[in-house]
Motif scaffolding. Structure first.
Motif, PDB file in Angstrom:
ATOM      1  N   GLU A  55       0.741  -1.384   0.088  1.00  0.00           N
ATOM      2  CA  GLU A  55       0.076   0.001  -0.020  1.00  0.00           C
ATOM      3  C   GLU A  55       0.891   1.312   0.056  1.00  0.00           C
ATOM      4  O   GLU A  55       0.474   2.127  -0.239  1.00  0.00           O
ATOM      5  N   SER A  56       2.201   1.273   0.203  1.00  0.00           N
ATOM      6  CA  SER A  56       3.070   2.355   0.113  1.00  0.00           C
ATOM      7  C   SER A  56       3.376   2.580  -1.048  1.00  0.00           C
ATOM      8  O   SER A  56       3.543   1.924  -1.914  1.00  0.00           O
ATOM      9  N   GLU A  57       3.358   4.209  -1.314  1.00  0.00           N
ATOM     10  CA  GLU A  57       3.577   4.785  -2.439  1.00  0.00           C
ATOM     11  C   GLU A  57       5.348   5.116  -2.668  1.00  0.00           C
ATOM     12  O   GLU A  57       5.717   5.250  -3.532  1.00  0.00           O
ATOM     13  N   ASP A  58       5.628   5.456  -1.326  1.00  0.00           N
ATOM     14  CA  ASP A  58       7.093   5.647  -1.333  1.00  0.00           C
ATOM     15  C   ASP A  58       8.158   4.264  -1.385  1.00  0.00           C
ATOM     16  O   ASP A  58       8.019   3.557  -0.878  1.00  0.00           O
ATOM     17  N   VAL A  59       8.930   4.587  -2.297  1.00  0.00           N
ATOM     18  CA  VAL A  59       9.683   3.380  -2.824  1.00  0.00           C
ATOM     19  C   VAL A  59      10.675   2.970  -1.621  1.00  0.00           C
ATOM     20  O   VAL A  59      10.917   1.853  -1.535  1.00  0.00           O
ATOM     21  N   ALA A  60      11.285   3.870  -0.943  1.00  0.00           N
ATOM     22  CA  ALA A  60      12.328   3.591  -0.008  1.00  0.00           C
ATOM     23  C   ALA A  60      11.657   2.954   1.064  1.00  0.00           C
ATOM     24  O   ALA A  60      12.134   2.044   1.746  1.00  0.00           O
ATOM     25  N   SER A  61      10.277   3.462   1.524  1.00  0.00           N
ATOM     26  CA  SER A  61       9.697   2.793   2.733  1.00  0.00           C
ATOM     27  C   SER A  61       9.295   1.432   2.257  1.00  0.00           C
ATOM     28  O   SER A  61       9.331   0.311   3.119  1.00  0.00           O
ATOM     29  N   LYS A  62       8.727   1.357   0.989  1.00  0.00           N
ATOM     30  CA  LYS A  62       8.546  -0.115   0.529  1.00  0.00           C
ATOM     31  C   LYS A  62       9.612  -0.974   0.688  1.00  0.00           C
ATOM     32  O   LYS A  62       9.509  -2.227   1.266  1.00  0.00           O
ATOM     33  N   ASN A  63      10.861  -0.505   0.219  1.00  0.00           N
ATOM     34  CA  ASN A  63      12.020  -1.274   0.111  1.00  0.00           C
ATOM     35  C   ASN A  63      12.594  -1.820   1.668  1.00  0.00           C
ATOM     36  O   ASN A  63      13.281  -2.636   2.034  1.00  0.00           O
ATOM     37  N   ALA A  64      12.482  -0.786   2.531  1.00  0.00           N
ATOM     38  CA  ALA A  64      12.604  -0.980   4.064  1.00  0.00           C
ATOM     39  C   ALA A  64      11.953  -2.151   4.675  1.00  0.00           C
ATOM     40  O   ALA A  64      12.051  -3.014   5.405  1.00  0.00           O
ATOM     41  N   VAL A  65      10.553  -1.963   4.140  1.00  0.00           N
ATOM     42  CA  VAL A  65       9.546  -3.176   4.861  1.00  0.00           C
ATOM     43  C   VAL A  65       9.844  -4.595   4.230  1.00  0.00           C
ATOM     44  O   VAL A  65      10.032  -5.374   4.936  1.00  0.00           O
ATOM     45  N   ILE A  66      10.060  -4.527   3.073  1.00  0.00           N
ATOM     46  CA  ILE A  66      10.604  -5.833   2.272  1.00  0.00           C
ATOM     47  C   ILE A  66      11.918  -6.306   2.954  1.00  0.00           C
ATOM     48  O   ILE A  66      11.956  -7.700   3.274  1.00  0.00           O
ATOM     49  N   THR A  67      12.829  -5.448   3.265  1.00  0.00           N
ATOM     50  CA  THR A  67      14.103  -5.864   3.456  1.00  0.00           C
ATOM     51  C   THR A  67      13.851  -6.258   5.039  1.00  0.00           C
ATOM     52  O   THR A  67      14.653  -7.366   5.397  1.00  0.00           O
ATOM     53  N   THR A  68      12.964  -5.594   5.861  1.00  0.00           N
ATOM     54  CA  THR A  68      12.773  -6.277   7.293  1.00  0.00           C
ATOM     55  C   THR A  68      12.009  -7.599   7.156  1.00  0.00           C
ATOM     56  O   THR A  68      12.495  -8.638   7.918  1.00  0.00           O
ATOM     57  N   VAL A  69      11.072  -7.667   6.347  1.00  0.00           N
ATOM     58  CA  VAL A  69      10.394  -9.334   6.099  1.00  0.00           C
ATOM     59  C   VAL A  69      11.460 -10.324   5.696  1.00  0.00           C
ATOM     60  O   VAL A  69      11.524 -11.258   6.465  1.00  0.00           O
ATOM     61  N   LEU A  70      12.302  -9.888   4.722  1.00  0.00           N
ATOM     62  CA  LEU A  70      13.356 -10.765   4.422  1.00  0.00           C
ATOM     63  C   LEU A  70      14.196 -11.121   5.721  1.00  0.00           C
ATOM     64  O   LEU A  70      14.699 -12.518   5.992  1.00  0.00           O
ATOM     65  N   ARG A  71      14.482 -10.095   6.654  1.00  0.00           N
ATOM     66  CA  ARG A  71      15.455 -10.482   7.539  1.00  0.00           C
ATOM     67  C   ARG A  71      14.826 -11.284   8.707  1.00  0.00           C
ATOM     68  O   ARG A  71      15.515 -12.201   9.236  1.00  0.00           O
ATOM     69  N   ILE A  72      13.393 -11.038   8.903  1.00  0.00           N
ATOM     70  CA  ILE A  72      12.642 -11.877   9.609  1.00  0.00           C
ATOM     71  C   ILE A  72      12.689 -13.251   9.142  1.00  0.00           C
ATOM     72  O   ILE A  72      12.978 -14.184   9.944  1.00  0.00           O
ATOM     73  N   ILE A  73      12.386 -13.596   8.061  1.00  0.00           N
ATOM     74  CA  ILE A  73      12.258 -14.740   7.301  1.00  0.00           C
ATOM     75  C   ILE A  73      13.670 -15.577   7.445  1.00  0.00           C
ATOM     76  O   ILE A  73      13.725 -16.551   7.990  1.00  0.00           O
ATOM     77  N   ASN A  74      14.702 -14.983   7.218  1.00  0.00           N
ATOM     78  CA  ASN A  74      15.987 -15.509   7.378  1.00  0.00           C
ATOM     79  C   ASN A  74      16.555 -16.031   8.645  1.00  0.00           C
ATOM     80  O   ASN A  74      17.421 -16.659   8.950  1.00  0.00           O
ATOM     81  N   ALA A  75      15.898 -15.162   9.670  1.00  0.00           N
ATOM     82  CA  ALA A  75      16.143 -15.327  11.271  1.00  0.00           C
ATOM     83  C   ALA A  75      15.317 -16.807  11.540  1.00  0.00           C
ATOM     84  O   ALA A  75      15.929 -17.118  12.503  1.00  0.00           O
ATOM     85  N   ILE A  76      14.438 -17.122  10.964  1.00  0.00           N
ATOM     86  CA  ILE A  76      13.693 -18.335  11.411  1.00  0.00           C
ATOM     87  C   ILE A  76      14.713 -19.581  11.199  1.00  0.00           C
ATOM     88  O   ILE A  76      15.011 -19.918  10.059  1.00  0.00           O
ATOM     89  N   PRO A  77      14.828 -20.534  12.327  1.00  0.00           N
ATOM     90  CA  PRO A  77      15.570 -21.521  12.202  1.00  0.00           C
ATOM     91  C   PRO A  77      14.819 -22.590  11.629  1.00  0.00           C
ATOM     92  O   PRO A  77      13.377 -22.669  11.588  1.00  0.00           O
ATOM     93  N   THR A  78      15.392 -23.227  10.789  1.00  0.00           N
ATOM     94  CA  THR A  78      14.978 -24.639  10.005  1.00  0.00           C
ATOM     95  C   THR A  78      15.701 -25.920  10.538  1.00  0.00           C
ATOM     96  O   THR A  78      16.445 -25.856  11.196  1.00  0.00           O
ATOM     97  N   SER A  79      14.728 -26.977  10.118  1.00  0.00           N
ATOM     98  CA  SER A  79      15.168 -28.298  10.534  1.00  0.00           C
ATOM     99  C   SER A  79      16.500 -28.670  10.221  1.00  0.00           C
ATOM    100  O   SER A  79      17.106 -29.005  10.986  1.00  0.00           O
ATOM    101  N   HIS A  80      17.261 -28.288   9.164  1.00  0.00           N
ATOM    102  CA  HIS A  80      18.476 -28.462   8.760  1.00  0.00           C
ATOM    103  C   HIS A  80      19.457 -27.463   9.329  1.00  0.00           C
ATOM    104  O   HIS A  80      20.532 -27.728   9.113  1.00  0.00           O
ATOM    105  N   ASP A  81      19.149 -26.674  10.030  1.00  0.00           N
ATOM    106  CA  ASP A  81      19.767 -25.521  10.705  1.00  0.00           C
ATOM    107  C   ASP A  81      20.733 -26.406  12.077  1.00  0.00           C
ATOM    108  O   ASP A  81      21.895 -26.074  12.537  1.00  0.00           O
TER     109      ASP A  81
END
Length: 82
Positions: A55-81
């Motif tokens: 919903e954000s029209e600001d590209v910088a804000s959109k990229n910041a949110v996507i980066t945050t989501v990717l960091r959250i997803i990458n921080a989730i431990p998986t069974s092969h970790d």
């Protein structure tokens, strides 16, 4: 004025033995359990982030949110970790 009576020597020994005993009892508890993840709550947070980015029209804000989501997803431990 009455003089205070000194504590018997066994009093200090009892305290020292209780402290040592407590240390001995808890020394095996050095490993901390892994925190549990409430998957439903985490997915809801990620969904909210992605909705905000969409919903954000600001590209910088959109990229910041996507980066945050990717960091959250990458921080989730998986069974092969393990």
């Amino acid at each position: 004025m009455p003089t205070p009576k000194p504590l018997p020597a066994t009093h200090e020994t009892t305290i020292a033995s209780k402290i040592k005993s407590y240390a001995n009892v808890t020394k095996h508890q050095t490993e901390k359990p892994e925190p549990t993840i409430n998957a439903c709550k985490l997915l809801q947070i990620i969904k909210d982030f992605l909705t905000t980015a969409q919903e954000s029209e600001d590209v910088a804000s959109k990229n910041a949110v996507i980066t945050t989501v990717l960091r959250i997803i990458n921080a989730i431990p998986t069974s092969h970790d393990e």
